[in-house]
Design a protein around this motif. Structure first.
Motif, PDB file in Angstrom:
ATOM      1  N   UNK A 170       0.820  -1.219   0.000  1.00  0.00           N
ATOM      2  CA  UNK A 170       0.000   0.000   0.000  1.00  0.00           C
ATOM      3  C   UNK A 170       0.852   1.266   0.000  1.00  0.00           C
ATOM      4  N   UNK A 171       2.099   1.125   0.424  1.00  0.00           N
ATOM      5  CA  UNK A 171       3.009   2.277   0.466  1.00  0.00           C
ATOM      6  C   UNK A 171       4.226   2.015  -0.415  1.00  0.00           C
ATOM      7  N   UNK A 172       3.983   1.423  -1.585  1.00  0.00           N
ATOM      8  CA  UNK A 172       5.077   0.943  -2.437  1.00  0.00           C
ATOM      9  C   UNK A 172       5.957   2.057  -2.992  1.00  0.00           C
ATOM     10  N   UNK A 173       5.528   3.303  -2.890  1.00  0.00           N
ATOM     11  CA  UNK A 173       6.313   4.407  -3.427  1.00  0.00           C
ATOM     12  C   UNK A 173       7.244   5.037  -2.384  1.00  0.00           C
ATOM     13  N   UNK A 174       7.290   4.447  -1.177  1.00  0.00           N
ATOM     14  CA  UNK A 174       8.141   5.024  -0.137  1.00  0.00           C
ATOM     15  C   UNK A 174       8.567   3.942   0.852  1.00  0.00           C
ATOM     16  N   UNK A 175       9.487   4.297   1.727  1.00  0.00           N
ATOM     17  CA  UNK A 175       9.884   3.406   2.812  1.00  0.00           C
ATOM     18  C   UNK A 175       8.893   3.554   3.966  1.00  0.00           C
ATOM     19  N   UNK A 176       8.540   2.429   4.574  1.00  0.00           N
ATOM     20  CA  UNK A 176       7.652   2.436   5.737  1.00  0.00           C
ATOM     21  C   UNK A 176       8.533   2.377   6.985  1.00  0.00           C
ATOM     22  N   UNK A 181       5.005   0.302  11.393  1.00  0.00           N
ATOM     23  CA  UNK A 181       4.778  -1.132  11.604  1.00  0.00           C
ATOM     24  C   UNK A 181       4.369  -1.398  13.049  1.00  0.00           C
ATOM     25  N   UNK A 182       5.019  -0.691  13.964  1.00  0.00           N
ATOM     26  CA  UNK A 182       4.723  -0.848  15.389  1.00  0.00           C
ATOM     27  C   UNK A 182       3.259  -0.555  15.681  1.00  0.00           C
ATOM     28  N   UNK A 218      13.375   1.967   7.921  1.00  0.00           N
ATOM     29  CA  UNK A 218      12.454   0.830   7.970  1.00  0.00           C
ATOM     30  C   UNK A 218      12.617  -0.059   6.757  1.00  0.00           C
ATOM     31  N   UNK A 219      11.503  -0.344   6.072  1.00  0.00           N
ATOM     32  CA  UNK A 219      11.532  -1.249   4.916  1.00  0.00           C
ATOM     33  C   UNK A 219      10.672  -0.672   3.784  1.00  0.00           C
ATOM     34  N   UNK A 220      11.008  -1.086   2.588  1.00  0.00           N
ATOM     35  CA  UNK A 220      10.182  -0.758   1.425  1.00  0.00           C
ATOM     36  C   UNK A 220      10.133  -1.973   0.518  1.00  0.00           C
ATOM     37  N   UNK A 221       9.169  -1.965  -0.386  1.00  0.00           N
ATOM     38  CA  UNK A 221       9.037  -3.064  -1.344  1.00  0.00           C
ATOM     39  C   UNK A 221       9.610  -2.605  -2.679  1.00  0.00           C
ATOM     40  N   UNK A 222      10.390  -3.456  -3.316  1.00  0.00           N
ATOM     41  CA  UNK A 222      11.060  -3.132  -4.560  1.00  0.00           C
ATOM     42  C   UNK A 222      10.305  -3.729  -5.721  1.00  0.00           C
TER      43      UNK A 222
END
Length: 223
Positions: A170-176, A181-182, A218-222
């Motif tokens: 849902x936030x694929x254009x940025x790092x979460x 997540x917490x 944090x993390x992001x999806x590539x």
């Protein structure tokens, strides 16, 4: 749900169920609500009325689920279809991916569940996008049914893995960030080890390069 007042909905169901009251409640949100208990009539109604959203019960023997959707999509390839069913298996989910089906609703469901599905449909109509995302040559994600497939096979995920992956998509254009997540997954009680464990297990199940670590954030999806 003011947006629903400007959306035409076709409801197709041949059974009297406990959810009938849900349909009655839904009518108060919609100015254009059409009902039928015959799938043959439904196809003709769709061709004439061209509603943006169809809610469909799959129990009809005359026309298969796939054939019904194909006929609807022959009129409007971007039609939003919600299918109500008593059970859902892996094959149905994978077929839904191929048909770009929006949502499955499992009986019994309540008004809030139905409205959430309709909100998804409205967002898709507004954005002119699909609920199906191709992440790589082997990975496909159905964001409305929260189903992840690898080479056509449904990947079994824990509830927290589903939530984590869905947040990334849902936030694929940025790092979460870690705090997001917490709050979303652990409601303020996350440990770094718990988050790392989720990431490690997911990477083992899918392609390792899909989930990227962003140092200090944090993390992001590539994709």
């Amino acid at each position: 749900m003011n947006a629903l007042k400007h959306i035409k909905i076709l409801y197709v169901d041949d059974k009297k169920r406990e959810e009938e009251y849900v349909v009655s409640e839904l009518k108060s949100y919609c100015n254009n609500f059409i009902e039928t208990d015959c799938c043959i009539n439904a196809i003709e109604i769709y061709k004439e009325e061209k509603p943006e959203i169809v809610i469909y019960n799959v129990s009809f023997p005359e026309v298969s689920n796939e054939e019904f959707i194909k006929q609807i999509r022959s009129v409007n390839e971007k039609a939003q279809v919600i299918i109500a069913t008593d059970n859902l298996d892996k094959k149905k989910l994978y077929d839904a991916i191929n048909l770009h089906l929006i949502k499955y609703l499992i009986y019994p469901f309540n008004l809030n569940t139905l409205l959430d599905s309709l909100k998804d449909c409205v967002r898709t109509l507004d954005s002119n996008s699909s609920n199906v995302i191709k992440l790589s040559e082997t990975l496909t994600y159905d964001k409305f049914n929260k189903a992840l497939f690898k080479k056509g096979e449904l990947i079994s995920l824990s509830s927290k893995e589903v939530m984590f992956f869905d947040v990334l998509v849902k936030n694929k254009d940025r790092a979460v960030c870690y705090e997001e997540f917490n709050q979303i997954i652990w409601e303020g009680e996350m440990t770094k080890d718990a988050l790392r464990s989720i990431v490690k297990d997911l990477r083992r199940k899918i392609e390792k390069t899909i989930i990227k670590n962003v140092s200090g954030i944090g993390y992001r999806i590539d994709v």
